[in-house]
Design a protein around this motif. Sequence first.
Motif, PDB file in Angstrom:
ATOM      1  N   PRO A   1      40.839   8.091 -17.038  1.00 38.21           N
ATOM      2  CA  PRO A   1      39.952   9.253 -17.138  1.00 38.21           C
ATOM      3  C   PRO A   1      39.230   9.588 -15.839  1.00 38.21           C
ATOM      4  O   PRO A   1      39.107  10.766 -15.473  1.00 38.21           O
ATOM      5  N   ALA A   2      38.736   8.580 -15.113  1.00 38.54           N
ATOM      6  CA  ALA A   2      38.038   8.860 -13.856  1.00 38.54           C
ATOM      7  C   ALA A   2      39.005   9.244 -12.750  1.00 38.54           C
ATOM      8  O   ALA A   2      38.723  10.128 -11.934  1.00 38.54           O
TER       9      ALA A   2
ATOM     10  N   GLY B   1      37.567   4.194 -16.240  1.00 41.30           N
ATOM     11  CA  GLY B   1      37.311   4.587 -17.617  1.00 41.30           C
ATOM     12  C   GLY B   1      36.323   5.731 -17.725  1.00 41.30           C
ATOM     13  O   GLY B   1      35.986   6.395 -16.740  1.00 41.30           O
ATOM     14  N   GLN B   2      35.799   5.915 -18.954  1.00 43.70           N
ATOM     15  CA  GLN B   2      34.907   7.054 -19.170  1.00 43.70           C
ATOM     16  C   GLN B   2      33.597   6.942 -18.398  1.00 43.70           C
ATOM     17  O   GLN B   2      33.032   7.953 -17.970  1.00 43.70           O
ATOM     18  N   LEU B   3      33.096   5.719 -18.189  1.00 44.41           N
ATOM     19  CA  LEU B   3      31.863   5.575 -17.419  1.00 44.41           C
ATOM     20  C   LEU B   3      32.093   5.986 -15.966  1.00 44.41           C
ATOM     21  O   LEU B   3      31.241   6.626 -15.341  1.00 44.41           O
ATOM     22  N   GLY B   4      33.243   5.627 -15.436  1.00 42.31           N
ATOM     23  CA  GLY B   4      33.596   6.068 -14.090  1.00 42.31           C
ATOM     24  C   GLY B   4      33.752   7.576 -14.027  1.00 42.31           C
ATOM     25  O   GLY B   4      33.361   8.214 -13.047  1.00 42.31           O
TER      26      GLY B   4
ATOM     27  N   THR C   1      30.580  -0.082  -9.561  1.00 47.37           N
ATOM     28  CA  THR C   1      31.559  -0.451 -10.591  1.00 47.37           C
ATOM     29  C   THR C   1      31.181   0.214 -11.892  1.00 47.37           C
ATOM     30  O   THR C   1      30.005   0.486 -12.146  1.00 47.37           O
ATOM     31  N   GLU C   2      32.193   0.494 -12.719  1.00 53.46           N
ATOM     32  CA  GLU C   2      31.914   1.147 -13.998  1.00 53.46           C
ATOM     33  C   GLU C   2      32.100   0.209 -15.187  1.00 53.46           C
ATOM     34  O   GLU C   2      31.872   0.611 -16.315  1.00 53.46           O
TER      35      GLU C   2
ATOM     36  N   ALA D   1      24.384  -5.317 -19.403  1.00 53.08           N
ATOM     37  CA  ALA D   1      25.580  -4.695 -18.835  1.00 53.08           C
ATOM     38  C   ALA D   1      25.216  -4.153 -17.460  1.00 53.08           C
ATOM     39  O   ALA D   1      24.292  -3.333 -17.344  1.00 53.08           O
ATOM     40  N   PRO D   2      25.909  -4.584 -16.395  1.00 55.98           N
ATOM     41  CA  PRO D   2      25.540  -4.175 -15.031  1.00 55.98           C
ATOM     42  C   PRO D   2      26.151  -2.821 -14.651  1.00 55.98           C
ATOM     43  O   PRO D   2      26.907  -2.693 -13.686  1.00 55.98           O
ATOM     44  N   ARG D   3      25.783  -1.799 -15.422  1.00 54.74           N
ATOM     45  CA  ARG D   3      26.386  -0.474 -15.280  1.00 54.74           C
ATOM     46  C   ARG D   3      25.680   0.470 -16.251  1.00 54.74           C
ATOM     47  O   ARG D   3      24.915   0.021 -17.098  1.00 54.74           O
ATOM     48  N   PRO D   4      25.954   1.784 -16.180  1.00 50.25           N
ATOM     49  CA  PRO D   4      25.518   2.655 -17.268  1.00 50.25           C
ATOM     50  C   PRO D   4      26.109   2.184 -18.598  1.00 50.25           C
ATOM     51  O   PRO D   4      27.105   1.454 -18.629  1.00 50.25           O
ATOM     52  N   HIS D   5      25.506   2.635 -19.690  1.00 52.38           N
ATOM     53  CA  HIS D   5      25.846   2.075 -21.000  1.00 52.38           C
ATOM     54  C   HIS D   5      26.060   3.180 -22.018  1.00 52.38           C
ATOM     55  O   HIS D   5      25.457   4.251 -21.935  1.00 52.38           O
ATOM     56  N   ASN D   6      26.907   2.869 -22.994  1.00 48.97           N
ATOM     57  CA  ASN D   6      27.202   3.809 -24.069  1.00 48.97           C
ATOM     58  C   ASN D   6      25.925   4.362 -24.715  1.00 48.97           C
ATOM     59  O   ASN D   6      25.831   5.546 -25.047  1.00 48.97           O
ATOM     60  N   SER D   7      24.922   3.507 -24.858  1.00 51.16           N
ATOM     61  CA  SER D   7      23.693   3.941 -25.529  1.00 51.16           C
ATOM     62  C   SER D   7      22.852   4.879 -24.663  1.00 51.16           C
ATOM     63  O   SER D   7      21.906   5.491 -25.160  1.00 51.16           O
ATOM     64  N   GLY D   8      23.193   5.037 -23.391  1.00 51.53           N
ATOM     65  CA  GLY D   8      22.456   5.932 -22.516  1.00 51.53           C
ATOM     66  C   GLY D   8      23.109   7.287 -22.305  1.00 51.53           C
ATOM     67  O   GLY D   8      22.598   8.115 -21.539  1.00 51.53           O
TER      68      GLY D   8
END
Length: 384
Positions: free
Chosen positions: A43-44, A16-19, A74-75, A269-276
């Motif tokens: 997307p990734a 996805g977009q985080l990836g 993981t994303e 959330a064990p990953r980067p986050h939308n709010s970041g």
Amino acid sequence: MKTLLPGATLGVMGGGQLGRMFVHAAQRMGYFTAVLDPDEQSPAGRVSHHHVRTEYLDDIGLATLCGYSEAVTTEFENVPADALARLAEHRPVAPGAAAVSIAQDRALEKAHFMRCGVPCAPHAVITNEEELARVAEGLLPGILKTARLGYDGKGQARVKTRAELRAAWEALGRADCVLEKMLPLAFECSVVVARGADGAMVHLPVQRNLHREGILAVTEVHEGCVPAAQARQAIEATRAIAQGLAYVGVLCVEFFGLEDGSLVVNEMAPRPHNSGHWSLDAADVSQFELQVRTLAGLPLVQPRQHSPALMLNLLGDLWFAGGTERVPDWAGVLALPGTHLHLYGKDSARKGRKMGHLTITGASAADVRATALAAAQRLGIAPF
């Protein structure tokens, strides 16, 4: 975890977009990348050096990802924890399966928060008829949430009475659930922290969030966006949660600021986050570079925010504003000073789907907010 220098290949579960943003960060730093995701249009996967197109538990797919990668992240939190455990038999994996499995289950998550001394909203776990009958009256009105696989407002129902509670539990298929007491909220906020295998820890500034229909709509990050005492408490709590997990990677923890001045944890959330996402444009080290650094065993440095920032989520609804499909007014938005457009390369827009985000930076929080409101008006986003 040994240090992996640029030129190594870093793997990511999920496309996805985080990836995608992790892949971009890794490639900018000189790494090769590999993505495992079943969607050939992910997307990734579209931007990675390698795209393994299999399901997450596919033996051949996992072996192929291991063959490409020297470490794997993981994303998204709903990748099967068993897949991460199997990868970890052959490659460093961060975050690990144990931490991800806790984040995948609200009951386990809340138990971890309490072990770390971080206050939660009053709640009850409901897995059967007996536990449903024992729910205390003081927990109503509340929000019933499925213990697993709920995100962006999915798998949730607001309930005011015991009858509504039972009906909601039935509607959710009698799945394991957590009932949380509704509290008088003053604001919502989140903290992104990065922890290395050596225990070093850094964090982004506290982020003030606005959700609409369970989906993040606006994030503001500037001095004073959250009261100082609660900001310090949120950072300390997030660090304690990461430390308690012996976590390696990027972790985001969301909080509720209450009207009485107290703070309670919501979820992690064990990953980067939308709010970041704002950190891509307003900090010298983004959350995705932090993810690369933790996975590769590189030194962690405290990110420095260089501009006040505000992020607007761009949902697929914007493509249908006015009742007919259209292209949003990107040119009009980009004519505004300090606007930074990020679109995720998704093949089609639909309502509620995260298509991208817009970050606005400027000399002051007031300037940023004024520009953001002008951008929202041009895009058809409700004011905030």
